[in-house]
Design a protein around this motif. Sequence first.
Motif, PDB file in Angstrom:
ATOM      1  N   GLN A 136      85.889   9.288  51.590  1.00  0.00           N
ATOM      2  CA  GLN A 136      85.829  10.526  51.713  1.00  0.00           C
ATOM      3  C   GLN A 136      87.021  11.979  52.465  1.00  0.00           C
ATOM      4  OE1 GLN A 136      82.481  10.907  53.683  1.00  0.00           O
ATOM      5  NE2 GLN A 136      81.225  13.216  53.018  1.00  0.00           N
ATOM      6  N   GLU A 179      87.743   9.321  55.862  1.00  0.00           N
ATOM      7  CA  GLU A 179      87.383   8.163  55.631  1.00  0.00           C
ATOM      8  C   GLU A 179      88.251   7.367  54.398  1.00  0.00           C
ATOM      9  OE1 GLU A 179      83.657   8.683  55.718  1.00  0.00           O
ATOM     10  OE2 GLU A 179      82.945   8.952  57.921  1.00  0.00           O
ATOM     11  N   ARG A 233      88.523   5.485  60.169  1.00  0.00           N
ATOM     12  CA  ARG A 233      88.821   6.932  59.692  1.00  0.00           C
ATOM     13  C   ARG A 233      90.897   7.022  60.421  1.00  0.00           C
ATOM     14  NH1 ARG A 233      83.718   5.982  61.976  1.00  0.00           N
ATOM     15  NH2 ARG A 233      82.149   7.452  60.904  1.00  0.00           N
ATOM     16  N   LYS A 279      86.846  14.478  54.893  1.00  0.00           N
ATOM     17  CA  LYS A 279      85.664  14.953  55.769  1.00  0.00           C
ATOM     18  C   LYS A 279      86.428  16.292  56.187  1.00  0.00           C
ATOM     19  CE  LYS A 279      82.922  12.242  57.577  1.00  0.00           C
ATOM     20  NZ  LYS A 279      81.588  12.186  57.390  1.00  0.00           N
ATOM     21  N   LYS A 280      87.554  16.808  56.614  1.00  0.00           N
ATOM     22  CA  LYS A 280      87.821  17.998  56.609  1.00  0.00           C
ATOM     23  C   LYS A 280      89.438  18.108  56.255  1.00  0.00           C
ATOM     24  CE  LYS A 280      88.555  20.700  61.440  1.00  0.00           C
ATOM     25  NZ  LYS A 280      88.994  20.446  62.546  1.00  0.00           N
TER      26      LYS A 280
END
Length: 126
Positions: free
Chosen positions: A55, A74, A104, A57-58
Amino acid sequence: CVVSVTNVPPPHSTIRPGSPVPVNTNNPGVRKAARFGVYRYNNSSNDLFLFKESQIKKAMVQVVRGLKYMLHVEIKRTVCEKRDHSSLDSCHFQRKKNLQQMLRCYFEVWITSWTHKVHIPVTHCH
């Protein structure tokens, strides 16, 4: 390593070089940059298995002699062993509980399209 969001111009302004701006995590450039970060992580890790982004995230992008992506991603351990040199696209995430691992990461990926160079000055994973 937190990127400041205070100097982001409003959406209607033209992006000035040097200002990081938020960018959609589904953006193809973002996804490509995330994959470069993952390659870099896999090259430097001692894990038996390859990791793959699960994923984004930002994402921020900065226009500086090309595009510099700042990504919070991630990544998860896949079933593909490093020595097999598998294509990450065909690698599925670990299903065995004891082998699952998620990290992360913060990646900075600098892509200059006209020279086809990719520079990855920062990869922090924990």
